[in-house]
Design a protein around this motif. Structure first.
Motif, PDB file in Angstrom:
ATOM      1  N   ALA A 104       0.826  -1.202   0.000  1.00 48.99           N
ATOM      2  CA  ALA A 104       0.000   0.000   0.000  1.00 48.99           C
ATOM      3  C   ALA A 104       0.864   1.258   0.000  1.00 48.99           C
ATOM      4  O   ALA A 104       0.548   2.259  -0.667  1.00 48.99           O
ATOM      5  CB  ALA A 104      -0.939  -0.009   1.210  1.00 48.99           C
ATOM      6  N   ALA A 105       1.970   1.212   0.757  1.00 46.65           N
ATOM      7  CA  ALA A 105       2.892   2.350   0.788  1.00 46.65           C
ATOM      8  C   ALA A 105       3.541   2.573  -0.577  1.00 46.65           C
ATOM      9  O   ALA A 105       3.749   3.717  -0.997  1.00 46.65           O
ATOM     10  CB  ALA A 105       3.961   2.123   1.859  1.00 46.65           C
ATOM     11  N   ILE A 106       3.876   1.485  -1.268  1.00 49.83           N
ATOM     12  CA  ILE A 106       4.459   1.603  -2.608  1.00 49.83           C
ATOM     13  C   ILE A 106       3.456   2.230  -3.571  1.00 49.83           C
ATOM     14  O   ILE A 106       3.808   3.097  -4.387  1.00 49.83           O
ATOM     15  CB  ILE A 106       4.917   0.215  -3.103  1.00 49.83           C
ATOM     16  CG1 ILE A 106       6.122  -0.264  -2.290  1.00 49.83           C
ATOM     17  CG2 ILE A 106       5.267   0.255  -4.593  1.00 49.83           C
ATOM     18  CD1 ILE A 106       6.518  -1.700  -2.554  1.00 49.83           C
ATOM     19  N   GLU A 107       2.203   1.834  -3.471  1.00 46.71           N
ATOM     20  CA  GLU A 107       1.170   2.415  -4.321  1.00 46.71           C
ATOM     21  C   GLU A 107       1.019   3.912  -4.039  1.00 46.71           C
ATOM     22  O   GLU A 107       0.903   4.722  -4.973  1.00 46.71           O
ATOM     23  CB  GLU A 107      -0.156   1.693  -4.089  1.00 46.71           C
ATOM     24  CG  GLU A 107      -1.339   2.269  -4.842  1.00 46.71           C
ATOM     25  CD  GLU A 107      -1.175   2.244  -6.353  1.00 46.71           C
ATOM     26  OE1 GLU A 107      -1.768   3.105  -7.033  1.00 46.71           O
ATOM     27  OE2 GLU A 107      -0.433   1.373  -6.854  1.00 46.71           O
ATOM     28  N   ARG A 108       1.053   4.284  -2.767  1.00 47.46           N
ATOM     29  CA  ARG A 108       0.958   5.715  -2.426  1.00 47.46           C
ATOM     30  C   ARG A 108       2.171   6.477  -2.953  1.00 47.46           C
ATOM     31  O   ARG A 108       2.049   7.638  -3.389  1.00 47.46           O
ATOM     32  CB  ARG A 108       0.843   5.887  -0.913  1.00 47.46           C
ATOM     33  CG  ARG A 108      -0.494   5.441  -0.328  1.00 47.46           C
ATOM     34  CD  ARG A 108      -0.670   5.946   1.108  1.00 47.46           C
ATOM     35  NE  ARG A 108       0.361   5.452   2.008  1.00 47.46           N
ATOM     36  CZ  ARG A 108       0.287   4.292   2.677  1.00 47.46           C
ATOM     37  NH1 ARG A 108      -0.766   3.510   2.522  1.00 47.46           N
ATOM     38  NH2 ARG A 108       1.260   3.924   3.495  1.00 47.46           N
ATOM     39  N   ALA A 109       3.348   5.853  -2.908  1.00 47.31           N
ATOM     40  CA  ALA A 109       4.552   6.510  -3.412  1.00 47.31           C
ATOM     41  C   ALA A 109       4.438   6.787  -4.914  1.00 47.31           C
ATOM     42  O   ALA A 109       4.787   7.881  -5.385  1.00 47.31           O
ATOM     43  CB  ALA A 109       5.779   5.653  -3.117  1.00 47.31           C
ATOM     44  N   GLY A 110       3.946   5.798  -5.665  1.00 42.96           N
ATOM     45  CA  GLY A 110       3.772   6.003  -7.097  1.00 42.96           C
ATOM     46  C   GLY A 110       2.828   7.154  -7.393  1.00 42.96           C
ATOM     47  O   GLY A 110       3.082   7.981  -8.290  1.00 42.96           O
ATOM     48  N   ALA A 111       1.723   7.229  -6.648  1.00 44.74           N
ATOM     49  CA  ALA A 111       0.770   8.325  -6.829  1.00 44.74           C
ATOM     50  C   ALA A 111       1.401   9.662  -6.434  1.00 44.74           C
ATOM     51  O   ALA A 111       1.155  10.697  -7.076  1.00 44.74           O
ATOM     52  CB  ALA A 111      -0.481   8.054  -6.003  1.00 44.74           C
ATOM     53  N   HIS A 112       2.224   9.639  -5.395  1.00 41.32           N
ATOM     54  CA  HIS A 112       2.903  10.849  -4.933  1.00 41.32           C
ATOM     55  C   HIS A 112       3.823  11.411  -6.012  1.00 41.32           C
ATOM     56  O   HIS A 112       3.790  12.618  -6.301  1.00 41.32           O
ATOM     57  CB  HIS A 112       3.698  10.528  -3.666  1.00 41.32           C
ATOM     58  CG  HIS A 112       4.685  11.582  -3.270  1.00 41.32           C
ATOM     59  ND1 HIS A 112       4.352  12.697  -2.542  1.00 41.32           N
ATOM     60  CD2 HIS A 112       6.035  11.674  -3.500  1.00 41.32           C
ATOM     61  CE1 HIS A 112       5.421  13.445  -2.346  1.00 41.32           C
ATOM     62  NE2 HIS A 112       6.452  12.846  -2.908  1.00 41.32           N
ATOM     63  N   TYR A 113       4.659  10.567  -6.602  1.00 44.39           N
ATOM     64  CA  TYR A 113       5.584  11.028  -7.635  1.00 44.39           C
ATOM     65  C   TYR A 113       4.821  11.637  -8.813  1.00 44.39           C
ATOM     66  O   TYR A 113       5.190  12.698  -9.328  1.00 44.39           O
ATOM     67  CB  TYR A 113       6.457   9.877  -8.125  1.00 44.39           C
ATOM     68  CG  TYR A 113       7.396   9.321  -7.071  1.00 44.39           C
ATOM     69  CD1 TYR A 113       8.156  10.164  -6.271  1.00 44.39           C
ATOM     70  CD2 TYR A 113       7.524   7.948  -6.883  1.00 44.39           C
ATOM     71  CE1 TYR A 113       9.018   9.664  -5.305  1.00 44.39           C
ATOM     72  CE2 TYR A 113       8.384   7.435  -5.920  1.00 44.39           C
ATOM     73  CZ  TYR A 113       9.118   8.293  -5.130  1.00 44.39           C
ATOM     74  OH  TYR A 113       9.967   7.788  -4.181  1.00 44.39           O
ATOM     75  N   ALA A 114       3.758  10.967  -9.243  1.00 40.13           N
ATOM     76  CA  ALA A 114       2.984  11.466 -10.375  1.00 40.13           C
ATOM     77  C   ALA A 114       2.330  12.801 -10.053  1.00 40.13           C
ATOM     78  O   ALA A 114       2.334  13.733 -10.875  1.00 40.13           O
ATOM     79  CB  ALA A 114       1.929  10.431 -10.769  1.00 40.13           C
ATOM     80  N   ALA A 115       1.774  12.914  -8.852  1.00 40.47           N
ATOM     81  CA  ALA A 115       1.087  14.149  -8.479  1.00 40.47           C
ATOM     82  C   ALA A 115       2.065  15.313  -8.352  1.00 40.47           C
ATOM     83  O   ALA A 115       1.768  16.436  -8.814  1.00 40.47           O
ATOM     84  CB  ALA A 115       0.333  13.933  -7.158  1.00 40.47           C
ATOM     85  N   ARG A 116       3.206  15.095  -7.726  1.00 39.86           N
ATOM     86  CA  ARG A 116       4.187  16.178  -7.557  1.00 39.86           C
ATOM     87  C   ARG A 116       4.727  16.655  -8.909  1.00 39.86           C
ATOM     88  O   ARG A 116       4.913  17.864  -9.128  1.00 39.86           O
ATOM     89  CB  ARG A 116       5.330  15.702  -6.662  1.00 39.86           C
ATOM     90  CG  ARG A 116       4.955  15.587  -5.189  1.00 39.86           C
ATOM     91  CD  ARG A 116       4.622  16.972  -4.592  1.00 39.86           C
ATOM     92  NE  ARG A 116       4.274  16.907  -3.184  1.00 39.86           N
ATOM     93  CZ  ARG A 116       5.133  17.011  -2.196  1.00 39.86           C
ATOM     94  NH1 ARG A 116       6.418  17.180  -2.453  1.00 39.86           N
ATOM     95  NH2 ARG A 116       4.730  16.952  -0.954  1.00 39.86           N
ATOM     96  N   ASN A 117       5.005  15.707  -9.796  1.00 42.26           N
ATOM     97  CA  ASN A 117       5.509  16.100 -11.120  1.00 42.26           C
ATOM     98  C   ASN A 117       4.457  16.890 -11.890  1.00 42.26           C
ATOM     99  O   ASN A 117       4.766  17.894 -12.544  1.00 42.26           O
ATOM    100  CB  ASN A 117       5.923  14.855 -11.912  1.00 42.26           C
ATOM    101  CG  ASN A 117       7.237  14.276 -11.426  1.00 42.26           C
ATOM    102  OD1 ASN A 117       8.002  14.936 -10.716  1.00 42.26           O
ATOM    103  ND2 ASN A 117       7.508  13.040 -11.787  1.00 42.26           N
TER     104      ASN A 117
END
Length: 447
Positions: free
Chosen positions: A337-350
């Motif tokens: 779940a943390a990995i999934e949140r990290a992927g969403a985080h990178y996409a959102a910040r970019n």
């Protein structure tokens, strides 16, 4: 300058040239005499000079470039990923994942050690092999027989894959612009890089066709989150590239799916049932951290056997402690779940940063991955110099270029770990740096 090259045999001529290079009389990149003219000067058969040049080429001392001639090998270092050592500037060119997004290992460490592993036992942890088989099989043709190999990271896998298939001066198709580690691996291996341009959908069809026409023996590509551009293969482009490769079944196709579990894009492979030599590499370093030096390689049986032979002289296997830790993490619901949140985080910040640039009259697109590939109206080197004066350290695009021209007008930025205030300041400073370097910006769109 007249070169004092001597000798009557191939070995004597090679020794003479090697001595000139070691003394510095011949510099990296310097052109050597054509075979015919050197043979005439020394009064030897042309094949004798060919043999001398071949000895030096195989030793990595010189490189042949066809019509461009034979030159002293340039062993100057390639730019590397990571933080710039000793800089007081805020580094926005690292290519690193966010350390706050790397899962905590402490909760699983105590329960994963198990019994000691001894020589002669299976090199892959059985539990990891079961999990990885399902992970790697998804997206690959069911008809392809698949074997797994564990290596110490993706770069280790690619280096060994090329070494088991190629000899010095063999041609390798690389994406252009290219991942820095791939450039370094090919250069150190003594292979000849053949650039294949990349657009928003991945490797171009015309570029791959041209590379294959030049006799490349391996193709290294990134199916998702290409570094530095962020491009991912579209379904249509993957289908076109597979059609091109259909006539080259013995070319080694290496897919480096480094972003894998973090990617926001679907996986489209170039591997088909007709491809006789292939490998799919997935590292855990982006989602479990760079210090987790482990990658899984799925390949055809012959390539897997050759890859295992390349592992035998050195580290026969990757630590089973590391393998068990990896398995414990990827089978833990909270970690996934943390990995999934990290992927969403990178996409959102970019995406948010791209919006900030647009507010300053700099339209850009956010691809997949950890970085942004920003097009500039002026050379990036000048913009980087201006950014340094404002406290930022960025990477100019030409560090990643093999032959593509517009890379000199590109900037690679790693911005996902900036808070909103710093991201806004960087966007403003990028725009100011472009203007200070002589560039003109578009009028910002008014909402």
């Amino acid at each position: 300058m007249t070169l004092d090259i001597g000798g009557r045999s191939a070995s004597e001529i090679a020794d003479s040239l090697r001595a000139l290079i070691e003394r510095g009389d011949l510099s990296p990149g310097e052109l050597l005499p054509p075979v015919r003219s050197l043979a005439e000067e020394l009064g030897v058969n042309r094949n004798t000079v060919v043999a001398a040049y071949r000895q030096l080429t195989q030793a990595g001392i010189i490189v042949t470039r066809g019509r461009s001639g034979t030159r002293v090998a340039d062993l100057s270092p390639v730019a590397q990923e990571g933080f710039a050592a000793g800089s007081v500037l805020r580094d926005v060119g690292t290519g690193n994942p966010d350390p706050d997004r790397i899962p905590d290992l402490t909760g699983v460490l105590t329960g994963m050690a198990g019994r000691p592993v001894l020589y002669g036992e299976p090199v892959i942890d059985p539990g990891l092999e079961r999990w990885a088989t399902e992970w790697m099989r998804a997206g690959l043709p069911r008809e392809n027989e698949m074997r797994l190999t564990i290596t110490s990271g993706a770069a280790d896998a690619v280096e060994r894959l090329l070494a088991q298939a190629l000899t010095r001066d063999d041609a390798v198709a690389l994406e252009d612009p290219c991942f820095l580690t791939s450039i370094h691996t090919v250069r150190i291996g003594g292979y000849r890089p053949v650039p294949v341009p990349v657009d928003d959908e991945g490797m171009t069809v015309a570029g791959l066709e041209a590379a294959l026409a030049q006799g490349v023996r391996a193709v290294v590509h990134t199916p998702r989150a290409q570094n530095p551009t962020g491009a991912s293969l579209s379904e249509h482009r993957a289908r076109e590239l597979r059609a091109v490769l259909r006539d080259h079944p013995f070319v080694l196709v290496v897919e480096d799916d480094h972003f894998s579990l973090l990617s926001r894009r679907p996986f489209h492979s170039l591997i088909t049932p007709d491809q006789r030599r292939w490998a799919l590499v997935r590292s855990v370093s982006k989602f479990l951290g760079p210090d987790m030096c482990l990658a899984v390689t799925a390949s055809d049986p012959e390539t897997a056997e050759r890859l295992a032979m390349r592992l035998t002289p050195g580290t026969t296997w990757v630590s089973h402690l590391l393998q068990r830790l990896t398995l414990a993490l990827v089978t833990d619901a909270a970690t996934m779940a943390a990995i999934e949140r990290a992927g969403a985080h990178y996409a959102a910040r970019n995406a948010a940063f791209v919006g900030m640039l647009a507010d300053h009259g700099m339209p850009a697109a956010a691809g997949d991955g950890l970085n942004l590939w920003i097009e500039l109206p002026v050379p990036a080197r000048g913009v980087c110099e201006q950014l340094m004066r404002r406290g930022w350290l960025a990477r100019p695009g030409d560090e990643f270029a093999l032959g593509v021209q517009d890379a000199s007008h590109r900037l690679r930025l790693t911005v996902h770990d900036l808070d909103a205030h710093d991201a806004a300041r960087l966007a403003s400073d990028v725009a100011a740096s472009v203007r200070a370097a002589g560039g003109r910006l578009a009028e910002p769109e008014v909402a």
